[in-house]
Enzyme design. Structure first.
Site, short mmCIF file in Angstrom:
data_model
loop_
_atom_site.label_atom_id
_atom_site.label_comp_id
_atom_site.label_asym_id
_atom_site.label_seq_id
_atom_site.Cartn_x
_atom_site.Cartn_y
_atom_site.Cartn_z
N ASN A 1 5.58 -4.71 -5.65
CA ASN A 1 4.54 -3.69 -5.49
C ASN A 1 4.50 -2.82 -6.74
OD1 ASN A 1 2.61 -1.91 -4.05
ND2 ASN A 1 4.26 -0.42 -4.22
N GLU A 2 3.34 -2.64 -7.28
CA GLU A 2 3.12 -1.73 -8.42
C GLU A 2 4.24 -1.86 -9.46
OE1 GLU A 2 2.27 2.25 -6.94
OE2 GLU A 2 0.20 1.65 -6.53
N GLU B 1 2.04 1.11 5.69
CA GLU B 1 3.48 1.14 5.41
C GLU B 1 4.02 2.36 6.14
OE1 GLU B 1 4.69 2.38 1.48
OE2 GLU B 1 2.71 3.18 1.06
O1 AHR Z 1 -0.58 4.29 -0.57
C1 AHR Z 1 0.42 5.17 -0.93
C2 AHR Z 1 1.26 4.66 -2.10
O2 AHR Z 1 0.47 4.54 -3.22
C3 AHR Z 1 1.84 3.29 -1.93
O3 AHR Z 1 3.04 3.29 -1.25
C4 AHR Z 1 2.06 2.83 -3.33
O4 AHR Z 1 1.98 1.44 -3.47
C5 AHR Z 1 1.00 3.56 -4.09
O5 AHR Z 1 1.51 4.17 -5.21
#
Ligand code: AHR
Length: 865
Positions: free
Chosen positions: A585-586, A267
């Protein structure tokens, strides 16, 4: 005492441990090797010894009586030890409790103890710690194993004044050896059962000390083992290591290995794309990075006069409202222009063709031409240049090639546009590209792509991570704004503190998949952003669900579909194969409890149109787990201390086989600070060997359980190691603008992914210490892959038995990643300090012994049919 704050992590030079069997034979009493240097002090405590204080008493120990301590007592010795010279201190120690710093032997300095043979509170391991009295560097040699209470251990700490190292032996086995330059002559006395820190008595021990010896010389490993050996293995001592065995039957398949098991997660974090993988070399190319200033641009006035400013009078496009205005008032005696300093410099490589481009318009009185140059940061050395005739008061794009000759590579170049003419020029989208991987336009950096290719990744999870979500809903990864010509992309603020150009847009992520033959694992924005905003399930969420459907159509639709057609018009008629879509995500961070409803809304809409897609939920804990639908997969994230990651090697052995499958979408072992608790960025950017050992152990578990672990990827992958370049550590690949390197963990990934096969076999590993393994096989070729991870500081022999095969070849290939110490690592300065070594091996077959070296990850490729 809390000496953690004084102890800096230093590189370790760990000496290879003598194998138990290789050391001198068993003897009774003090062996000849040791008697050559008689101890200064040698006490079995059968009768009271030294000056006792507090609760110190003498009661039965491992042989006769022992010094017995209960947290307040200690013994002061009269013998004086010169701590500036070589010395060895040792004792049999029975641990009464784990918790708190506890010192068994020390020597008082004016303020602090000069050394501590101790049990540490922070690591819960034994350690031999050196602490200088002044400002020198403290350090400690650490034990490798967890400590048990009620068990006798033989501890020996050695300071070698010639090598300037502190070393720790447990049960005669070298654990760690670290540099120590802070030795000084402490006045003493030597103390048993406590230490001194900041002038105060601290670290009182609980437990027993027996057979304590102090030498004014650095004993060898063999000498220490000879002293410890008579009592090793007696009842109550730490158990002797049972030799390891690994047996496997090739007819017993435990799991089909998922063909997509090894993949990549990236990312925009740590300048992963802008200033990393994305080929662009200029920073702030569209002048959107700051509303008032022009960071990374500077005015060049080599004898002329002029000025530079941000200007919004006639935007280059709707997406690019601000431009750079350069007014040249007088350049008769020298050039006037603007320079960009890139991402921590513009990299200059020899014999390289760069493509420079820019949008420009000029005032009617403009007198050009414009010179485009690659030059040194001070402008004194010119590496490449070209002139461009710029004309017209409307925006136009100009492209020019800059070729370097036989110049020395440097990180420290700059890019300059200048003129010796006069008038005003407006600039936007000023870009400089080196050749990209596979020459894909607007593509990726070559060295990083090659390093990824070596990982044989099968999928790419994108676009995040937090980067998918954004801090706010407006700052999410809004894929439709990342398509098409660069001048139509506004870019956006990312969640990691800097803007993204969105040069790495949706189509570029997919092009990256093409580059490396990967399948996309597409994460769609699911209505939750990091600062807590969420969109309630129902009509308000509908446009976001539609966006996800459009995105899937963009990726997979043929040209008869609306978004498939857009994609074809953008130059990619062929759709991609897509199996996995991740919803958010999360989302366990969403305290509103809306994820169940949001997931259901996305799930129903996506499944209705694309029933074949596997949908991934992002909540894994009981509180936030999706209950109204059964996700096909759950994305689990694990960032853990290396030892904890090692323990997770068995996590999936016990998982429910009837539940959703698993996507381990982010994981990494760390050995320093918790990645999100390192505001000053003290962590090394990339992990060390100890972390690689934890990672490799965890990977054995994922391979063995690939029936449920379908896909997995380490995170984050990339880090720009320049100061200010990163927000998170550890990461697999480190780089500046010119060169890159892989961490030991990267090499572990390469080794595992390149030696996989299609089935995981049932295997049984017994004995040894903290070994982990997985055995997989390629059913077509018969190639058998045996992975063994040995995190200990000594070699471990593993007896292998391969059953169920008509024949097992008697030769094979071993690839071994090994270091001399757990803290060893790679860096820009030492990019290949730890790399795998591949060698043919012979004398293998259905039955053979493999000696796993200290701190090693081994992959044996055999053949069994
Ligand atoms: O990998 C770094 C971060 O860790 C990511 O952006 C997130 O999904 C996680 O908390």
């Amino acid at each position: 005492m809390n000496n953690t704050r004084l102890v800096r992590a230093l590189p370790v030079a760990l000496f290879l441990c003598p194998l138990l069997s290789a050391c001198s034979h068993a003897q009774t009493g003090v062996p000849a090797t040791a008697t050559a240097n008689p101890p200064l002090f040698n006490a079995n405590f059968d009768t009271p010894t030294g000056t006792q204080s507090g609760d110190a008493t003498f009661s039965p120990g491992i042989s006769g009586n022992a010094l017995t301590l209960n947290g307040t007592g200690s013994v002061e010795l009269t013998q004086s030890l010169d701590t500036s010279k070589s010395y060895t201190v040792m004792a049999w120690v029975k641990v009464g409790k784990v918790g708190g710093f506890q010192t068994y032997i020390s020597s008082d300095g004016p303020k602090n103890s000069a050394f501590f043979l101790q049990l540490r509170d922070d690591t819960k391991h034994f350690a031999f710690t050196g602490l200088p009295e002044g400002d020198g560097e403290a350090n400690f040699a650490s034990g490798q194993d967890d400590v048990e209470t009620g068990v006798w251990y033989h501890l020996a700490g050695v300071y070698d004044a010639t090598k300037k190292t502190m070393s720790l032996y447990v049960n005669g086995v070298l654990q760690d050896s670290v540099p120590f330059t802070g030795a000084y002559k402490a006045p003493g006395p030597v103390r048993l059962g406590r230490a001194k820190f900041d002038g105060n008595p601290v670290d009182f021990a609980s437990g027993q000390l027996d057979d304590t010896q102090i030498f004014q010389s650095a004993l060898s490993g063999a000498q220490i083992l000879a002293i410890a050996r008579p009592l090793l293995g007696t009842p109550g001592t730490a158990p002797a290591i049972v030799p390891a065995s690994l047996s496997v039957d090739i007819s017993k398949v435990r799991a089909q290995v998922s063909p997509l098991l090894y993949g990549l997660m990236t990312e925009e974090i740590n300048h992963a794309y802008d200033g990393g993988l994305y080929g662009e070399l200029l920073q702030n190319r569209t002048f959107q990075d700051n509303a008032e200033k022009t960071p990374h641009w500077s005015l060049v006035r080599d004898g002329g006069t002029g000025s530079m400013s941000l200007d919004s009078s006639q935007p280059a496009s709707a997406a690019l409202p601000k431009s750079l205005k350069l007014q040249i008032t007088d350049a008769k005696n020298g050039r006037v222009g603007v320079s960009n300093d890139g991402y921590w410099g513009v990299p200059i490589r020899p014999q390289t063709r760069y493509t420079a481009s820019f949008w420009a318009r000029v005032s009617p009185d403009w007198k050009g031409p414009l010179t485009v140059e690659l030059e040194s940061a001070d402008g004194k050395t010119r590496y490449a240049g070209a002139t461009v005739k710029v004309a017209g008061t409307d925006w136009k794009k100009y492209t020019v090639t800059l070729s370097t000759g036989q110049v020395a590579a440097t990180t420290d170049g700059r890019f300059t546009l200048s003129s010796r003419g006069s008038g005003t020029i407006w600039l936007n989208l000023v870009s400089l590209f080196p050749p990209t991987y596979k020459n894909r336009p607007n593509g990726n950096r070559v060295d990083l792509s090659e390093k990824m290719a070596a990982m044989k990744p099968q999928f790419l999870r994108f676009p995040g991570g937090n980067y998918l979500e954004g801090n706010t809903i407006a700052e999410r990864f809004d894929w439709k704004k990342t398509l098409g010509p660069l001048e139509n992309r506004p870019g956006h603020m990312g969640p990691w503190g800097y803007r993204s150009t969105d040069g790495m847009g949706l189509l570029e992520f997919l092009g990256w998949c093409d580059d490396l033959n990967m399948e996309p694992v597409l994460a769609v924005y699911a209505g939750y952003s990091l600062r807590g905003d969420h969109i309630a399930p129902g009509p308000e969420l509908e446009p976001f669900v539609q966006d996800a459907l459009d995105e899937i159509e963009f990726v997979t639709g043929d040209q008869s579909t609306k978004w498939g057609k857009v994609r074809a018009q953008l130059g990619h008629p062929k759709p991609w194969k897509l199996q996995y879509v991740e919803i958010g995500n999360e989302d366990f961070f969403d305290r509103s409890g809306s994820y169940d409803g949001r997931f259901a809304q996305f799930y129903d809409a996506i499944k209705a149109k694309y029933p074949q897609l596997q949908l991934i939920s992002t909540t894994m804990d009981a509180r936030t787990r999706v209950k109204s639908r059964k996700p096909d997969l759950i994305d689990e994230h694990y960032y853990a201390d290396a030892r904890e990651m090692e323990r997770k090697a068995t996590l999936y052995d016990k998982y429910d086989r009837n539940g959703p499958k698993i996507f381990v979408g982010e994981w990494a072992a760390y050995t320093e600070r918790v990645p999100w608790q390192d505001p000053q960025q003290l962590n090394a950017p990339t992990p060390n060997m100890a972390a690689a050992l934890g990672d490799a152990a965890f990977m054995t578990g994922m391979e063995r359980n690939s029936d449920i672990v379908k896909i997995q990827c380490y995170a984050p992958l990339f880090v720009n190691v320049n100061s200010g370049g990163r927000q998170w550590a550890p990461n697999l690949l480190g780089y500046n603008n010119l060169v890159s390197y892989g961490a030991p963990s990267y090499h572990a990934q390469v080794m595992f992914a390149n030696n996989l096969g299609d089935v995981a076999l049932d295997s049984t590993l017994n004995g040894g210490r903290r070994l982990n393994s997985s055995v997989t096989r390629d059913t077509k070729s018969g190639a058998l892959f045996v992975k063994v991870v040995n995190p200990m500081g000594y070699a471990q022999s593993v007896k292998m038995t391969i059953g169920g095969a008509k024949s097992v070849s008697n030769s094979g290939v071993a690839t071994v990643l090994q270091s001399s110490g757990p803290k060893d690592t790679n860096s820009l300065a030492q990019p290949t300090k730890i790399v795998p070594v591949t060698k043919p091996i012979s004398n293998v077959g259905a039955d053979f012994s493999y000696e796993a070296p200290p701190f090693s990850i081994s992959v044996l490729k055999l053949n069994a049919k």
